[in-house]
Design a protein around this motif. Structure first.
Motif, PDB file in Angstrom:
ATOM      1  N   THR A   5       0.852  -1.187   0.000  1.00 20.63           N
ATOM      2  CA  THR A   5       0.000   0.000   0.000  1.00 20.63           C
ATOM      3  C   THR A   5       0.883   1.230   0.000  1.00 20.63           C
ATOM      4  N   SER A   6       0.465   2.244  -0.700  1.00 20.39           N
ATOM      5  CA  SER A   6       1.231   3.482  -0.758  1.00 20.39           C
ATOM      6  C   SER A   6       0.611   4.503   0.178  1.00 20.39           C
ATOM      7  N   ALA A   7       1.443   5.119   0.980  1.00 22.16           N
ATOM      8  CA  ALA A   7       0.961   6.130   1.914  1.00 22.16           C
ATOM      9  C   ALA A   7       0.587   7.399   1.159  1.00 22.16           C
ATOM     10  N   ARG A   8      -0.422   8.077   1.657  1.00 23.16           N
ATOM     11  CA  ARG A   8      -0.795   9.351   1.050  1.00 23.16           C
ATOM     12  C   ARG A   8       0.270  10.405   1.341  1.00 23.16           C
ATOM     13  N   THR A   9       0.378  11.376   0.461  1.00 24.05           N
ATOM     14  CA  THR A   9       1.357  12.439   0.615  1.00 24.05           C
ATOM     15  C   THR A   9       0.959  13.358   1.769  1.00 24.05           C
ATOM     16  N   GLU A  33      -8.141  16.989  -0.859  1.00 21.73           N
ATOM     17  CA  GLU A  33      -7.958  15.695  -0.211  1.00 21.73           C
ATOM     18  C   GLU A  33      -8.916  14.638  -0.786  1.00 21.73           C
ATOM     19  N   LYS A  34     -10.031  15.083  -1.366  1.00 20.28           N
ATOM     20  CA  LYS A  34     -10.990  14.157  -1.968  1.00 20.28           C
ATOM     21  C   LYS A  34     -10.557  13.705  -3.358  1.00 20.28           C
ATOM     22  N   ARG A  36      -7.137  14.169  -4.698  1.00 18.39           N
ATOM     23  CA  ARG A  36      -5.713  13.874  -4.823  1.00 18.39           C
ATOM     24  C   ARG A  36      -5.307  13.037  -3.607  1.00 18.39           C
ATOM     25  N   ASP A  37      -4.249  12.264  -3.744  1.00 22.22           N
ATOM     26  CA  ASP A  37      -3.855  11.312  -2.698  1.00 22.22           C
ATOM     27  C   ASP A  37      -2.999  12.005  -1.640  1.00 22.22           C
ATOM     28  N   ILE A  38      -3.641  12.869  -0.868  1.00 20.71           N
ATOM     29  CA  ILE A  38      -2.938  13.634   0.157  1.00 20.71           C
ATOM     30  C   ILE A  38      -3.595  13.417   1.512  1.00 20.71           C
ATOM     31  N   GLU A  39      -2.853  13.738   2.558  1.00 22.25           N
ATOM     32  CA  GLU A  39      -3.356  13.673   3.933  1.00 22.25           C
ATOM     33  C   GLU A  39      -2.929  14.948   4.655  1.00 22.25           C
TER      34      GLU A  39
END
Length: 217
Positions: A5-9, A33-34, A36-39
């Motif tokens: 699994t890849s962690a969100r940025t 955040e909805k 793009r894969d960010i946190e």
């Protein structure tokens, strides 16, 4: 076979609840955040701290807030210190909705309502005007961490993201109204990261012709 699994940025966001422009930017980043894969990781900073040595030159709207400009950031800091960083995002949303969208301003009523909404102890409101604020050092350290990334000539918000070389890219803003939604939010995010990643890029600006527009929030 192991599952990868890849962690969100991680996106670090420094805010002062009193700032309407930071509020607009925060709603945009939540929209990003909805799509793009960010946190988002929330941090406190303070316009009161930023301007305390030059308050006589600060914008009139900021000077008029007086002591109350400390109220929300103190309560948010106390909540963070006593209940963990996980409360920052929900509390900021509850506070900002009351202060800005609902026009309650920097009042203890707005703060108390926000605390109740996110199920935090009501007595946290007592930190708003506490003399010798218990968590002053933590507030100032968090503020300094954000400002050190971008310099003293900016305000809130400050955003920092990992760059291609592993070093953080940090910038003030963007200042935008109304908060872009959907694909518009994604395009602004992509463009902001593009210009922020260019060595030597410092500023892109034009005169504001209207104030914060909360109509789509």
């Amino acid at each position: 076979m192991s599952e990868q699994t890849s962690a969100r940025t991680p996106v670090d966001f420094w805010f002062d609840p009193l700032c309407a422009w930071a509020w607009m930017t925060s709603r945009w980043v939540l929209e990003v955040e909805k799509v793009r894969d960010i946190e988002i990781r929330w941090h406190v900073m303070s316009l009161a701290v930023l301007n305390e040595s030059k308050m006589d030159q600060a914008p009139a709207t900021l000077r008029e807030t007086g002591a109350s400009m400390w109220y929300p950031v103190r309560v948010v800091t106390a909540a963070w210190q006593k209940h963990g960083s996980g409360v920052l995002g929900p509390l900021y949303t509850a506070l900002g909705t009351r202060i800005h969208n609902e026009g309650m301003g920097l009042t203890k009523e707005a703060i108390s309502g926000a605390l109740d909404e996110v199920c935090l102890p009501a007595d946290l409101v007592d930190y708003a005007d506490q003399e010798n604020f218990e968590f002053e050092a933590e507030l100032r350290a968090s503020h300094k961490e954000g400002i050190d990334k971008v310099g003293e000539e900016v305000g809130t918000p400050v955003i920092a993201v990992p760059g291609a070389d592993g070093e953080q890219l940090a910038f003030f803003g963007p200042v935008v109204t109304p908060a872009p939604m959907g694909e518009e939010a994604a395009k602004l995010w992509d463009g902001t990261l593009l210009v922020a990643s260019l060595p030597g890029f410092y500023e892109l600006k034009r005169t504001r012709t209207k104030g914060p527009d909360f109509s789509n929030l």
